[in-house]
Design a protein around this motif. Structure first.
Motif, PDB file in Angstrom:
ATOM      1  N   SER A 182       6.699   5.367 -47.562  1.00  0.00           N
ATOM      2  CA  SER A 182       5.704   5.333 -48.667  1.00  0.00           C
ATOM      3  C   SER A 182       4.597   4.181 -48.419  1.00  0.00           C
ATOM      4  O   SER A 182       3.542   4.720 -48.607  1.00  0.00           O
ATOM      5  N   LEU A 183       5.183   2.916 -48.188  1.00  0.00           N
ATOM      6  CA  LEU A 183       4.250   2.025 -47.876  1.00  0.00           C
ATOM      7  C   LEU A 183       3.339   2.128 -46.771  1.00  0.00           C
ATOM      8  O   LEU A 183       2.083   1.803 -46.977  1.00  0.00           O
ATOM      9  N   ASN A 184       3.654   2.974 -45.856  1.00  0.00           N
ATOM     10  CA  ASN A 184       2.879   3.198 -44.631  1.00  0.00           C
ATOM     11  C   ASN A 184       1.931   4.289 -44.984  1.00  0.00           C
ATOM     12  O   ASN A 184       1.266   4.935 -44.175  1.00  0.00           O
ATOM     13  N   LYS A 185       2.083   5.070 -46.223  1.00  0.00           N
ATOM     14  CA  LYS A 185       1.375   6.049 -46.482  1.00  0.00           C
ATOM     15  C   LYS A 185       1.727   7.457 -45.576  1.00  0.00           C
ATOM     16  O   LYS A 185       0.809   8.400 -45.773  1.00  0.00           O
ATOM     17  N   ALA A 186       2.857   7.512 -45.136  1.00  0.00           N
ATOM     18  CA  ALA A 186       3.309   8.405 -44.376  1.00  0.00           C
ATOM     19  C   ALA A 186       3.636   9.716 -45.358  1.00  0.00           C
ATOM     20  O   ALA A 186       3.713  10.845 -45.042  1.00  0.00           O
ATOM     21  N   ILE A 187       4.252   9.288 -46.534  1.00  0.00           N
ATOM     22  CA  ILE A 187       4.474  10.167 -47.643  1.00  0.00           C
ATOM     23  C   ILE A 187       3.843   9.538 -49.002  1.00  0.00           C
ATOM     24  O   ILE A 187       3.351   8.588 -48.983  1.00  0.00           O
ATOM     25  N   GLY A 188       3.787  10.241 -49.854  1.00  0.00           N
ATOM     26  CA  GLY A 188       3.486   9.758 -51.514  1.00  0.00           C
ATOM     27  C   GLY A 188       4.471   8.988 -51.919  1.00  0.00           C
ATOM     28  O   GLY A 188       4.722   7.736 -51.220  1.00  0.00           O
ATOM     29  N   LYS A 189       5.187   9.336 -52.862  1.00  0.00           N
ATOM     30  CA  LYS A 189       6.094   8.603 -53.679  1.00  0.00           C
ATOM     31  C   LYS A 189       7.316   8.466 -52.803  1.00  0.00           C
ATOM     32  O   LYS A 189       7.738   9.162 -52.007  1.00  0.00           O
ATOM     33  N   ALA A 190       8.009   7.234 -53.111  1.00  0.00           N
ATOM     34  CA  ALA A 190       9.309   6.945 -52.341  1.00  0.00           C
ATOM     35  C   ALA A 190      10.372   7.607 -53.139  1.00  0.00           C
ATOM     36  O   ALA A 190      11.088   6.976 -53.968  1.00  0.00           O
ATOM     37  N   MET A 191      10.619   8.910 -52.687  1.00  0.00           N
ATOM     38  CA  MET A 191      11.630   9.776 -52.968  1.00  0.00           C
ATOM     39  C   MET A 191      11.916  10.663 -51.911  1.00  0.00           C
ATOM     40  O   MET A 191      11.343  10.860 -50.901  1.00  0.00           O
ATOM     41  N   PHE A 192      13.310  11.250 -52.127  1.00  0.00           N
ATOM     42  CA  PHE A 192      13.640  12.182 -51.148  1.00  0.00           C
ATOM     43  C   PHE A 192      14.651  13.386 -51.833  1.00  0.00           C
ATOM     44  O   PHE A 192      15.009  13.115 -52.991  1.00  0.00           O
ATOM     45  N   ALA A 193      14.661  14.639 -51.166  1.00  0.00           N
ATOM     46  CA  ALA A 193      15.506  15.491 -51.676  1.00  0.00           C
ATOM     47  C   ALA A 193      16.472  16.182 -50.631  1.00  0.00           C
ATOM     48  O   ALA A 193      15.801  16.403 -49.393  1.00  0.00           O
ATOM     49  N   ILE A 194      17.535  16.598 -50.825  1.00  0.00           N
ATOM     50  CA  ILE A 194      18.331  17.051 -49.987  1.00  0.00           C
ATOM     51  C   ILE A 194      19.026  18.563 -50.148  1.00  0.00           C
ATOM     52  O   ILE A 194      19.794  18.450 -51.078  1.00  0.00           O
ATOM     53  N   TYR A 195      18.801  19.496 -49.255  1.00  0.00           N
ATOM     54  CA  TYR A 195      19.640  20.864 -49.736  1.00  0.00           C
ATOM     55  C   TYR A 195      20.336  20.853 -48.228  1.00  0.00           C
ATOM     56  O   TYR A 195      19.865  20.571 -47.157  1.00  0.00           O
ATOM     57  N   PHE A 196      21.625  21.048 -48.686  1.00  0.00           N
ATOM     58  CA  PHE A 196      22.646  21.108 -47.617  1.00  0.00           C
ATOM     59  C   PHE A 196      22.886  22.635 -47.125  1.00  0.00           C
ATOM     60  O   PHE A 196      23.302  22.739 -46.075  1.00  0.00           O
ATOM     61  N   ASN A 197      22.645  23.549 -48.065  1.00  0.00           N
ATOM     62  CA  ASN A 197      23.106  24.858 -47.733  1.00  0.00           C
ATOM     63  C   ASN A 197      24.725  25.087 -47.829  1.00  0.00           C
ATOM     64  O   ASN A 197      25.454  24.224 -48.169  1.00  0.00           O
ATOM     65  N   ARG A 198      25.347  26.300 -47.774  1.00  0.00           N
ATOM     66  CA  ARG A 198      26.581  26.586 -48.079  1.00  0.00           C
ATOM     67  C   ARG A 198      27.428  26.053 -47.054  1.00  0.00           C
ATOM     68  O   ARG A 198      27.045  26.030 -45.730  1.00  0.00           O
ATOM     69  N   GLN A 199      28.624  25.875 -47.387  1.00  0.00           N
ATOM     70  CA  GLN A 199      29.580  25.241 -46.316  1.00  0.00           C
ATOM     71  C   GLN A 199      29.781  26.490 -45.020  1.00  0.00           C
ATOM     72  O   GLN A 199      29.928  25.709 -43.866  1.00  0.00           O
ATOM     73  N   ASP A 200      29.748  27.579 -45.150  1.00  0.00           N
ATOM     74  CA  ASP A 200      29.999  28.577 -44.009  1.00  0.00           C
ATOM     75  C   ASP A 200      28.643  28.621 -43.133  1.00  0.00           C
ATOM     76  O   ASP A 200      28.802  29.486 -42.361  1.00  0.00           O
ATOM     77  N   LYS A 201      27.641  27.796 -43.386  1.00  0.00           N
ATOM     78  CA  LYS A 201      26.332  27.942 -42.594  1.00  0.00           C
ATOM     79  C   LYS A 201      26.467  26.792 -41.563  1.00  0.00           C
ATOM     80  O   LYS A 201      26.544  25.652 -41.998  1.00  0.00           O
ATOM     81  N   HIS A 202      26.625  27.248 -40.406  1.00  0.00           N
ATOM     82  CA  HIS A 202      26.520  25.946 -39.672  1.00  0.00           C
ATOM     83  C   HIS A 202      25.346  25.943 -38.458  1.00  0.00           C
ATOM     84  O   HIS A 202      24.351  26.800 -38.959  1.00  0.00           O
ATOM     85  N   GLY A 203      25.094  25.049 -38.216  1.00  0.00           N
ATOM     86  CA  GLY A 203      23.862  24.531 -37.296  1.00  0.00           C
ATOM     87  C   GLY A 203      22.664  24.000 -38.428  1.00  0.00           C
ATOM     88  O   GLY A 203      23.087  23.518 -39.177  1.00  0.00           O
ATOM     89  N   GLU A 204      21.599  24.554 -37.929  1.00  0.00           N
ATOM     90  CA  GLU A 204      20.563  23.939 -38.613  1.00  0.00           C
ATOM     91  C   GLU A 204      20.234  24.582 -39.962  1.00  0.00           C
ATOM     92  O   GLU A 204      19.518  25.788 -39.983  1.00  0.00           O
ATOM     93  N   THR A 205      20.848  24.133 -40.824  1.00  0.00           N
ATOM     94  CA  THR A 205      20.806  24.843 -42.173  1.00  0.00           C
ATOM     95  C   THR A 205      20.175  24.291 -43.337  1.00  0.00           C
ATOM     96  O   THR A 205      19.588  25.075 -44.122  1.00  0.00           O
ATOM     97  N   GLY A 206      20.227  23.034 -43.475  1.00  0.00           N
ATOM     98  CA  GLY A 206      19.674  22.280 -44.639  1.00  0.00           C
ATOM     99  C   GLY A 206      18.455  21.697 -44.287  1.00  0.00           C
ATOM    100  O   GLY A 206      17.772  21.656 -43.229  1.00  0.00           O
ATOM    101  N   LYS A 207      18.013  20.977 -45.346  1.00  0.00           N
ATOM    102  CA  LYS A 207      16.793  20.436 -45.164  1.00  0.00           C
ATOM    103  C   LYS A 207      16.690  18.947 -46.080  1.00  0.00           C
ATOM    104  O   LYS A 207      17.122  19.121 -47.177  1.00  0.00           O
ATOM    105  N   ILE A 208      16.107  17.899 -45.293  1.00  0.00           N
ATOM    106  CA  ILE A 208      15.868  16.716 -46.295  1.00  0.00           C
ATOM    107  C   ILE A 208      14.102  16.649 -46.327  1.00  0.00           C
ATOM    108  O   ILE A 208      13.562  16.838 -45.334  1.00  0.00           O
TER     109      ILE A 208
END
Ligand SMILES: *[C@@H]1O[C@H](CO)[C@@H](O)[C@H](O)[C@H]1NC(C)=O
Ligand SMILES: *[C@@H]1O[C@H](CO)[C@@H](O)[C@H](O)[C@H]1NC(C)=O
Ligand SMILES: *[C@@H]1O[C@H](CO)[C@@H](O)[C@H](O)[C@H]1NC(C)=O
Ligand SMILES: *[C@@H]1O[C@H](CO)[C@@H](O)[C@H](O)[C@H]1NC(C)=O
Ligand SMILES: *[C@@H]1O[C@H](CO)[C@@H](O)[C@H](O)[C@H]1NC(C)=O
Ligand SMILES: *[C@@H]1O[C@H](CO)[C@@H](O)[C@H](O)[C@H]1NC(C)=O
Ligand SMILES: *[C@@H]1O[C@H](CO)[C@@H](O)[C@H](O)[C@H]1NC(C)=O
Ligand SMILES: *[C@@H]1O[C@H](CO)[C@@H](O)[C@H](O)[C@H]1NC(C)=O
Ligand SMILES: CC(=O)N[C@H]1CO[C@H](CO)[C@@H](O)[C@@H]1O
Length: 443
Positions: A182-208
């Motif tokens: 955030s200080l480097n203005k690479a993003i706006g506010k200093a916050m983040f959010a995490i989506y994991f997806n279901r346990q039975d989804k393997h591989g590239e499934t979530g997103k931060i």
């Protein structure tokens, strides 16, 4: 049961709420997009064996890419250094000398985890992911770690991306990973959010997401609250020992006030509920596989599902987990409401509810598929002694519970906004009267 994280240093952080200027108070959920800043940047999350989430981040110039364990309950980013023995640091190591942007320091870091540790020297370098490049991030260069041997060999991680509130250096004025973005203005506010997806989804499934959150992962808002502060002895300021301090607050983990857990059968009748003894500090810990509640609560919930379970313990030590018969978890439909209260010292009649389906509360043990495994591990285990309060309560909400949520972690306001993750389970929908929007600040 992988590890708990217990950072050594407690950090005094200046009270976030001192900054009242320009602060607009709105119930955030009426205008969810008001919280979305334009420059949310994403990293995909890999789900490895449903026991660990990893992210790929580039370090240095030219870029060297590594995989890191994602952990909301430990401080800072560290990577295996080229100085670390390959017997200790099993996977790719950072070739510091090849990075033209690296600035080495002589300051040390030392992070003990429940299982393993990492230590070495601190440095500054550029990090990158996606299209984003951000300079001057503090990075731990581990020259010794017993951390990797604690992980399965299929998880070839070179370090940990810790998104806890205190920074890795032990200096409270040092920006954390997200604050530096955030200080480097690479993003706006200093916050983040995490989506994991279901346990039975393997591989590239979530997103931060850094700097905002994604509406497409949300079914509905559940709860928003200030996080719990800690006293100088390291104890959460909560429940019967709560004092309404006005001075500097110490933030140690992303901790929210927990209340009780209720179990429901498929016909929607409540078949069990834990006693409310006191408000429980509930640590949101993406780096831990299981979730933890006081032992009698775990047993009470487990016995609403099955009486057929085996406690796992070694040599009369504490029970570390419960082994169960997978079919008891695949042949019935139940769900569990983890209730949160907004007050650090009182229960609520309209708690925020994290609703977790039965299927997410169990992990296959001998295969990675619940339907082919013959033995399973219950997703809740007894809270280790060091995380219990004097009233005997204390929760750690690890992946088995967090997969049912989409959480926005707001570093500036020391708040979290908990939303129901879109996971496509067939469960009764929480009515709005069951949700506790609160009065979360927007930016
Ligand atoms: C990180 O892990 C993913 C999934 O296993 C893999 O596809 C990717 O190549 C890894 N990246 C690095 C830098 O090792
Ligand atoms: C680190 O310590 C060594 C040995 O004392 C010294 O030569 C070096 O200049 C120091 N480096 C920094 C960045 O302070
Ligand atoms: C790692 O670095 C620390 C701090 O400089 C030093 O005390 C320690 O001996 C080093 N360990 C190894 C295995 O090189
Ligand atoms: C990089 O930026 C371009 C143009 O803005 C965009 O199309 C692309 O999807 C971005 N790639 C990643 C990995 O974010
Ligand atoms: C909560 O703490 C405040 C401030 O210490 C106190 O006034 C209040 O009575 C407490 N409430 C309960 C339910 O203990
Ligand atoms: C703590 O004090 C503040 C300011 O006096 C008040 O607004 C708040 O309700 C109190 N919190 C509790 C839990 O009593
Ligand atoms: C709902 O299911 C539970 C557990 O199977 C049972 O004990 C209870 O009697 C049922 N209630 C109704 C209203 O059918
Ligand atoms: C699990 O329970 C089923 C019946 O519900 C039984 O057939 C099976 O043998 C049990 N498996 C184990 C490992 O106990
Ligand atoms: C350093 C450490 O505590 N390692 C332990 C991690 O957990 C495994 C399996 O439970 C143990 O075998 C290690 O000794």
């Amino acid at each position: 049961m992988k590890r708990f994280v217990c950072p050594l240093v407690l950090l005094a952080v200046v009270a976030a709420n001192a900054l009242e200027d320009g602060q607009i108070k709105l119930p955030i959920f009426k205008h969810p997009t008001a919280h979305l800043t334009k420059r949310a940047e994403d990293i995909p999350l890999y789900n490895t064996d449903a026991r660990e989430y990893i992210v790929e981040i580039g370090l240095g110039t030219p870029v060297q890419k590594f995989n890191f364990t994602l952990d909301t309950a430990s401080p800072g980013l560290w990577v295996s250094s080229s100085q670390c023995s390959p017997l200790d640091c099993l996977y790719s190591r950072f070739a510091e000398k090849e990075s033209s942007t690296l600035k080495q320091t002589n300051n040390t870091f030392d992070i003990p985890y429940g299982n393993g540790s990492a230590k070495g020297l601190l440095a500054y370098d550029t990090i990158s992911f996606g299209n984003l490049t951000s300079a001057n991030h503090i990075i731990g260069l581990a020259n010794a770690t017993s951390y990797q041997s604690a992980l399965s060999s299929s998880t070839r991680v070179s370090g940990v991306l810790g998104l806890g509130i205190p920074g890795i250096s032990g200096d409270s004025t040092e920006p954390t990973f997200v604050e530096q973005l955030s200080l480097n203005k690479a993003i706006g506010k200093a916050m983040f959010a995490i989506y994991f997806n279901r346990q039975d989804k393997h591989g590239e499934t979530g997103k931060i997401a850094f700097g905002g959150f994604h509406e497409e992962y949300i079914t509905r808002p559940i709860f928003g609250c200030d996080i719990v502060d800690y006293n100088k002895q390291g104890q959460p300021n909560i429940g019967k020992t709560y004092t309404n301090t006005t001075g500097d607050k110490i933030y140690k983990y992303w901790t929210v006030p927990g209340q009780t857990v209720a179990a429901y059968a498929s016909n929607s009748s409540k078949v069990g509920e834990t006693d409310f003894v006191d408000v429980a500090p509930a640590i949101l810990d993406s780096g831990t596989t299981l979730s933890y509640l006081p032992q009698k609560d775990v047993v009470r919930i487990l016995e609403t599902i099955t009486k057929d379970y085996v406690p796992l313990q070694s040599d009369g030590g504490p029970i570390r987990a419960y082994q169960v018969n997978c079919s008891d978890f695949t042949k019935q439909k139940m769900w569990f409401d983890f209730q949160l209260t907004k007050s650090p010292n009182a229960s609520s009649t309209s708690p925020g509810v994290i609703r977790v389906p039965l299927r997410e509360l169990v992990l296959p043990q001998n295969t990675d598929d619940l339907f082919t495994a013959t033995t399973c591990i219950f997703g809740l285990a007894p809270t280790p002694k060091e995380f219990l309060t004097p009233s005997g309560t204390g929760w750690i909400l690890g992946q088995t519970v967090l997969r049912s949520t989409y959480i926005l972690y707001d570093i500036f306001y020391r708040q979290v906004v908990i939303m129901e993750a879109k996971n496509n389970y067939d469960m009764p929908i929480l009515s709005l009267s069951n949700t506790n929007h609160g009065n979360v600040k927007t930016h």
